[in-house]
Design a protein around this motif. Structure first.
Motif, PDB file in Angstrom:
ATOM      1  N   SER A 169       0.612  -1.520  -0.231  1.00  0.00           N
ATOM      2  CA  SER A 169       0.131  -0.513   0.102  1.00  0.00           C
ATOM      3  C   SER A 169       0.602   1.788   0.191  1.00  0.00           C
ATOM      4  CB  SER A 169      -0.886  -0.110   0.970  1.00  0.00           C
ATOM      5  OG  SER A 169       0.241  -0.027   2.646  1.00  0.00           O
ATOM      6  N   LEU A 170       2.151   0.978   0.444  1.00  0.00           N
ATOM      7  CA  LEU A 170       3.254   2.386   0.502  1.00  0.00           C
ATOM      8  C   LEU A 170       4.299   1.494   0.510  1.00  0.00           C
ATOM      9  CD1 LEU A 170       3.450   4.118   3.460  1.00  0.00           C
ATOM     10  CD2 LEU A 170       2.241   1.799   3.402  1.00  0.00           C
ATOM     11  N   VAL A 171       5.435   2.489   0.156  1.00  0.00           N
ATOM     12  CA  VAL A 171       6.544   2.024   0.410  1.00  0.00           C
ATOM     13  C   VAL A 171       7.426   2.986   0.413  1.00  0.00           C
ATOM     14  CG1 VAL A 171       9.069   1.478  -1.339  1.00  0.00           C
ATOM     15  CG2 VAL A 171       6.238   1.365  -2.202  1.00  0.00           C
ATOM     16  N   VAL A 172       9.043   2.959   0.983  1.00  0.00           N
ATOM     17  CA  VAL A 172       9.599   3.230   1.906  1.00  0.00           C
ATOM     18  C   VAL A 172      11.247   2.911   1.738  1.00  0.00           C
ATOM     19  CG1 VAL A 172      11.187   4.036   3.865  1.00  0.00           C
ATOM     20  CG2 VAL A 172       9.212   3.671   3.953  1.00  0.00           C
ATOM     21  N   CYS A 173      11.858   3.579   0.333  1.00  0.00           N
ATOM     22  CA  CYS A 173      12.849   4.041   0.083  1.00  0.00           C
ATOM     23  C   CYS A 173      14.055   4.413   0.277  1.00  0.00           C
ATOM     24  CB  CYS A 173      12.681   3.813  -1.630  1.00  0.00           C
ATOM     25  SG  CYS A 173      13.944   3.185  -2.309  1.00  0.00           S
ATOM     26  N   GLY A 174      15.539   3.818  -0.097  1.00  0.00           N
ATOM     27  CA  GLY A 174      17.101   4.819   0.301  1.00  0.00           C
ATOM     28  C   GLY A 174      17.206   3.882   1.390  1.00  0.00           C
ATOM     29  N   PRO A 175      16.831   4.021   3.122  1.00  0.00           N
ATOM     30  CA  PRO A 175      18.231   3.027   3.837  1.00  0.00           C
ATOM     31  C   PRO A 175      19.129   2.219   3.228  1.00  0.00           C
ATOM     32  CG  PRO A 175      15.437   3.380   4.693  1.00  0.00           C
ATOM     33  CD  PRO A 175      15.437   3.662   3.620  1.00  0.00           C
ATOM     34  N   GLY A 176      20.417   3.092   3.457  1.00  0.00           N
ATOM     35  CA  GLY A 176      21.092   1.707   2.689  1.00  0.00           C
ATOM     36  C   GLY A 176      20.575   1.790   1.690  1.00  0.00           C
ATOM     37  N   LEU A 177      20.427   2.588   0.827  1.00  0.00           N
ATOM     38  CA  LEU A 177      20.171   1.772  -0.709  1.00  0.00           C
ATOM     39  C   LEU A 177      21.333   2.244  -2.113  1.00  0.00           C
ATOM     40  CD1 LEU A 177      18.088   1.169  -2.425  1.00  0.00           C
ATOM     41  CD2 LEU A 177      17.670   3.512  -3.593  1.00  0.00           C
ATOM     42  N   GLY A 178      22.584   2.594  -1.287  1.00  0.00           N
ATOM     43  CA  GLY A 178      23.688   2.995  -2.431  1.00  0.00           C
ATOM     44  C   GLY A 178      23.458   3.364  -3.321  1.00  0.00           C
ATOM     45  N   GLN A 179      24.366   4.007  -4.168  1.00  0.00           N
ATOM     46  CA  GLN A 179      24.223   4.599  -5.355  1.00  0.00           C
ATOM     47  C   GLN A 179      24.504   3.800  -6.765  1.00  0.00           C
ATOM     48  OE1 GLN A 179      25.533   8.875  -4.282  1.00  0.00           O
ATOM     49  NE2 GLN A 179      25.110   8.987  -3.017  1.00  0.00           N
ATOM     50  N   SER A 180      25.446   2.716  -6.610  1.00  0.00           N
ATOM     51  CA  SER A 180      25.367   1.854  -7.880  1.00  0.00           C
ATOM     52  C   SER A 180      24.315   1.886  -8.403  1.00  0.00           C
ATOM     53  CB  SER A 180      26.148   0.550  -7.270  1.00  0.00           C
ATOM     54  OG  SER A 180      24.833  -0.252  -6.664  1.00  0.00           O
ATOM     55  N   SER A 181      24.374   0.588  -9.271  1.00  0.00           N
ATOM     56  CA  SER A 181      23.067   0.020 -10.448  1.00  0.00           C
ATOM     57  C   SER A 181      21.859  -0.645  -9.691  1.00  0.00           C
ATOM     58  CB  SER A 181      23.661  -0.585 -11.389  1.00  0.00           C
ATOM     59  OG  SER A 181      24.319  -1.857 -11.095  1.00  0.00           O
ATOM     60  N   TRP A 182      22.679  -0.906  -8.399  1.00  0.00           N
ATOM     61  CA  TRP A 182      21.677  -2.263  -7.882  1.00  0.00           C
ATOM     62  C   TRP A 182      20.193  -0.552  -7.462  1.00  0.00           C
ATOM     63  CZ3 TRP A 182      19.847  -2.519  -2.809  1.00  0.00           C
ATOM     64  CH2 TRP A 182      18.910  -3.251  -2.236  1.00  0.00           C
ATOM     65  N   GLY A 183      20.866   0.348  -6.549  1.00  0.00           N
ATOM     66  CA  GLY A 183      20.315   0.891  -6.151  1.00  0.00           C
ATOM     67  C   GLY A 183      18.568   1.697  -7.342  1.00  0.00           C
ATOM     68  N   GLN A 184      20.147   2.794  -8.294  1.00  0.00           N
ATOM     69  CA  GLN A 184      19.125   2.753  -8.760  1.00  0.00           C
ATOM     70  C   GLN A 184      18.396   2.157  -9.088  1.00  0.00           C
ATOM     71  OE1 GLN A 184      21.815   4.837 -11.897  1.00  0.00           O
ATOM     72  NE2 GLN A 184      23.564   5.065 -10.548  1.00  0.00           N
ATOM     73  N   GLN A 185      18.333   1.157  -9.807  1.00  0.00           N
ATOM     74  CA  GLN A 185      17.218   0.529 -10.553  1.00  0.00           C
ATOM     75  C   GLN A 185      15.684  -0.067  -9.699  1.00  0.00           C
ATOM     76  OE1 GLN A 185      17.755  -3.806 -11.620  1.00  0.00           O
ATOM     77  NE2 GLN A 185      20.024  -3.377 -11.858  1.00  0.00           N
ATOM     78  N   MET A 186      16.527   0.369  -8.278  1.00  0.00           N
ATOM     79  CA  MET A 186      15.270  -0.272  -6.877  1.00  0.00           C
ATOM     80  C   MET A 186      14.699   1.037  -7.162  1.00  0.00           C
ATOM     81  SD  MET A 186      14.985  -3.245  -6.537  1.00  0.00           S
ATOM     82  CE  MET A 186      17.180  -4.445  -7.135  1.00  0.00           C
ATOM     83  N   LEU A 187      15.090   2.096  -7.333  1.00  0.00           N
ATOM     84  CA  LEU A 187      14.029   3.638  -6.932  1.00  0.00           C
ATOM     85  C   LEU A 187      13.388   3.916  -8.465  1.00  0.00           C
ATOM     86  CD1 LEU A 187      14.575   6.831  -5.374  1.00  0.00           C
ATOM     87  CD2 LEU A 187      16.034   7.600  -6.884  1.00  0.00           C
ATOM     88  N   GLN A 188      14.109   3.526  -9.751  1.00  0.00           N
ATOM     89  CA  GLN A 188      13.337   4.028 -10.359  1.00  0.00           C
ATOM     90  C   GLN A 188      12.153   3.130 -10.251  1.00  0.00           C
ATOM     91  OE1 GLN A 188      13.426   5.787 -12.675  1.00  0.00           O
ATOM     92  NE2 GLN A 188      15.561   6.387 -13.419  1.00  0.00           N
ATOM     93  N   GLN A 189      11.857   1.951 -10.618  1.00  0.00           N
ATOM     94  CA  GLN A 189      11.072   0.921 -10.092  1.00  0.00           C
ATOM     95  C   GLN A 189       9.671   1.918  -8.624  1.00  0.00           C
ATOM     96  OE1 GLN A 189      10.710  -1.993 -11.542  1.00  0.00           O
ATOM     97  NE2 GLN A 189      11.798  -0.576 -12.861  1.00  0.00           N
ATOM     98  N   VAL A 190      10.114   2.247  -8.064  1.00  0.00           N
ATOM     99  CA  VAL A 190       9.636   2.647  -6.639  1.00  0.00           C
ATOM    100  C   VAL A 190       9.222   4.228  -7.108  1.00  0.00           C
ATOM    101  CG1 VAL A 190       8.910   4.220  -4.554  1.00  0.00           C
ATOM    102  CG2 VAL A 190      10.625   1.647  -5.002  1.00  0.00           C
ATOM    103  N   VAL A 191       9.713   4.818  -7.634  1.00  0.00           N
ATOM    104  CA  VAL A 191       9.399   6.424  -7.687  1.00  0.00           C
ATOM    105  C   VAL A 191       8.401   6.280  -9.432  1.00  0.00           C
ATOM    106  CG1 VAL A 191      10.644   7.661  -6.746  1.00  0.00           C
ATOM    107  CG2 VAL A 191      11.744   6.906  -9.537  1.00  0.00           C
ATOM    108  N   SER A 192       7.866   5.432 -10.387  1.00  0.00           N
ATOM    109  CA  SER A 192       7.403   5.266 -11.575  1.00  0.00           C
ATOM    110  C   SER A 192       6.207   4.022 -11.340  1.00  0.00           C
ATOM    111  CB  SER A 192       7.917   4.587 -12.928  1.00  0.00           C
ATOM    112  OG  SER A 192       8.772   2.579 -11.695  1.00  0.00           O
ATOM    113  N   SER A 193       6.552   3.466  -9.795  1.00  0.00           N
ATOM    114  CA  SER A 193       4.484   3.047  -9.516  1.00  0.00           C
ATOM    115  C   SER A 193       3.927   3.616  -9.577  1.00  0.00           C
ATOM    116  CB  SER A 193       4.987   2.052  -8.121  1.00  0.00           C
ATOM    117  OG  SER A 193       5.608   3.022  -6.938  1.00  0.00           O
TER     118      SER A 193
END
Length: 529
Positions: free
Chosen positions: A328-352
């Motif tokens: 129903s909601l998302v928290v994104c960012g703690p320890g996410l890093g700025q590598s390609s893994w973190g970038q992929q995760m954030l892109q999916q979250v913000v586009s949801s």
């Protein structure tokens, strides 16, 4: 913070310009003589002085010009009348004083106060004054002063801060901007600040939170007259002791589906602890379900630490799709890093398009212009992250925290929570300042705990502004309670998490008492018919 101290402060916070307008209104429209206001201010300052320091020793009263200096002269006069030893120092030549300030200076002289001129004292004489002071009264600079204090004020402030004597600041610590809480140069480090007419915003955020000490507000018996003045507050002051009454009361038949399904996307390699802190804080803050999407190697530690959390390892951003669909909601960012893994995760979250709390490295990636499509997001930067979002320095952010939060909200939308002493929250329509500060929270992981708490309360409340504000207030109050046992230096994020159930239990008991009182009131009304 002591709840009793907090309850004595008003909710509305004003700029320096608004408080000066209130002062003019009282004098011109309400026919309250300016000197009478000055006498009330000095009397309340002296009353608080004696309340806090019943045996203050030798007073050193430092007087500038204008109304602030006039307040100081009248405090010195009150002290002399009460038999206290007083050294009253005029940093501005009394011959240059005008109006009420000049009149106050003459009152002090009439009451036997010897006024020493700063410019006539040599370095040794000045040093002796500060060395023999048991208490210093700061009446140097008022709300009309902006920028770094120039000498001789800068010199006096530095000597004041070097003295072991406590300091009572009249209206605000000299050198502090009453509106922004910024100190452009030297600023008095006060133990107690007694402020008048309207509570100044700058006392509760930025450097104000560090240098004002305990803040006492005195309306000077003008509260009934000021609403007609029309000055709008620039922010609203809140704390947990006032907000806890807004915590939703759970129905007896409630189930986990009532309280949201949070998805936490966090924890790149080497940063699994941040993900665990956010997840445990979320479940301890009342979220119905919490799923943690993290690097596969963090799954087993997460389950061992907190089996109430559902943990799933994800390698590619595409693996988030089914998890996002159920959340129903998302928290994104703690320890996410700025590598390609973190970038992929954030892109999916913000586009949801799901309601989301973006923290830590999610904000650092956001500053690289990752687009945000949801309008119901909460951004939680500390000053460094805020600086990156705005292309500023952290010092520029701290110079005007409300303006920085407003700019982030304008550029990125949603609700913004700017961390730090005197946390600022805004959704673009109003500003809230969470009153309080705790130096024990200056350690890694505290922000991760807060992001989990915000997400949890967002799952339970309709308003992002209310969720962010209540979470920040609860976070601080829990740290304060934990500090009573652990102290500041030894405080860690887990201590705050461990304290959350006790804080929430207190709120639940309060809600139960209100409910019983309400039912009794209904019964009494029925019996009386």
């Amino acid at each position: 913070m002591n709840p009793a101290d907090s309850a004595s402060l008003p909710e509305s916070l004003y700029s320096a310009d608004s408080v000066r307008a209130m002062d003019r209104y009282l004098i011109s429209q309400c026919q309250v003589p300016g000197f009478e206001l000055m006498q009330r201010a000095a009397a309340s300052a002296f009353r608080n002085l004696i309340r806090t320091w019943p045996e203050p020793g030798r007073l050193l009263v430092l007087c500038g010009a204008g109304n602030n200096g006039g307040d100081g002269y009248l405090v010195a006069a009150s002290a002399a009348r009460h038999g206290l030893d007083v050294d009253c120092v005029a940093v501005v030549d009394p011959q240059s004083l005008q109006g009420d300030a000049s009149k106050a200076c003459q009152v002090a002289r009439n009451d036997g106060v010897e006024i020493l001129l700063w410019r006539e004292l040599d370095d040794g004489g000045r040093s002796v004054l500060f060395a023999t002071a048991g208490l210093i009264v700061d009446a140097l600079l008022g709300t009309g002063v902006a920028g770094a204090p120039r000498d001789p004020f800068g010199d006096v402030i530095r000597r004041c801060n070097a003295s072991p004597a406590p300091v009572l600041a009249i209206d605000l610590p000299s050198g502090l901007d009453a509106t922004t809480g910024h100190a452009a140069g030297d600023v008095v480090q006060a133990s107690l600040t007694v402020t008048f007419i309207g509570l100044k915003t700058g006392l509760l955020t930025g450097q104000g939170a560090n240098c004002a000490g305990e803040v006492v507000f005195e309306s000077l018996d003008t509260g009934d007259q000021l609403p007609a003045c029309g000055e709008a507050p620039m922010a609203r002051r809140v704390d947990w002791w006032g907000l806890r009454e807004l915590l939703p009361v759970r129905a007896a038949a409630a189930h986990k589906g009532y309280f949201g399904h949070m998805l936490i996307v966090a924890g790149d390699r080497g940063y699994g602890g941040a993900a665990l802190l956010a997840a445990e804080a979320a479940i301890r803050s009342g979220a119905g379900l919490v799923t943690l999407a993290t690097r596969p190697e963090h799954v087993m530690p997460a389950l061992a630490r907190c089996p109430s959390v559902m943990a799933q390892g994800v390698i590619h951003g595409s693996e988030l799709a089914p998890l996002l669909a159920r959340a129903s909601l998302v928290v994104c960012g703690p320890g996410l890093g700025q590598s390609s893994w973190g970038q992929q995760m954030l892109q999916q979250v913000v586009s949801s398009g799901k309601p989301q709390v973006l923290d830590a490295d999610a904000l650092n990636l956001l500053s690289q212009r990752v687009p945000v499509t949801a309008s119901n997001h909460i951004l939680t930067p500390h000053p460094g992250e805020a600086a990156r979002l705005l292309g500023l320095t952290a010092a520029e952010v701290e110079a005007d925290r409300l303006a920085a939060a407003a700019r982030i909200q304008q550029e990125y939308g949603g609700t913004v929570l700017l961390k730090g002493a005197g946390t600022v929250v805004t959704d673009g329509t109003e500003f809230v300042i969470v009153d309080g500060r705790n130096p024990g929270m200056a350690t890694g992981g505290m922000g991760d705990v807060l992001s989990g708490m915000i997400g949890s309360l967002l799952a339970q409340l309709d308003s992002p502004l209310q969720a962010a504000t209540m979470a920040a207030a609860l976070h601080l109050a829990s740290a304060d309670r934990a500090s009573q046992v652990k102290g500041y230096m030894g405080l860690i994020p887990n201590d705050v998490i461990d304290t959350l159930p006790r804080m929430l239990a207190d709120a639940e008991r309060l809600a139960a008492r209100r409910l019983r009182a309400g039912l009794k009131g209904i019964d009494d009304a029925v019996d009386g018919e």
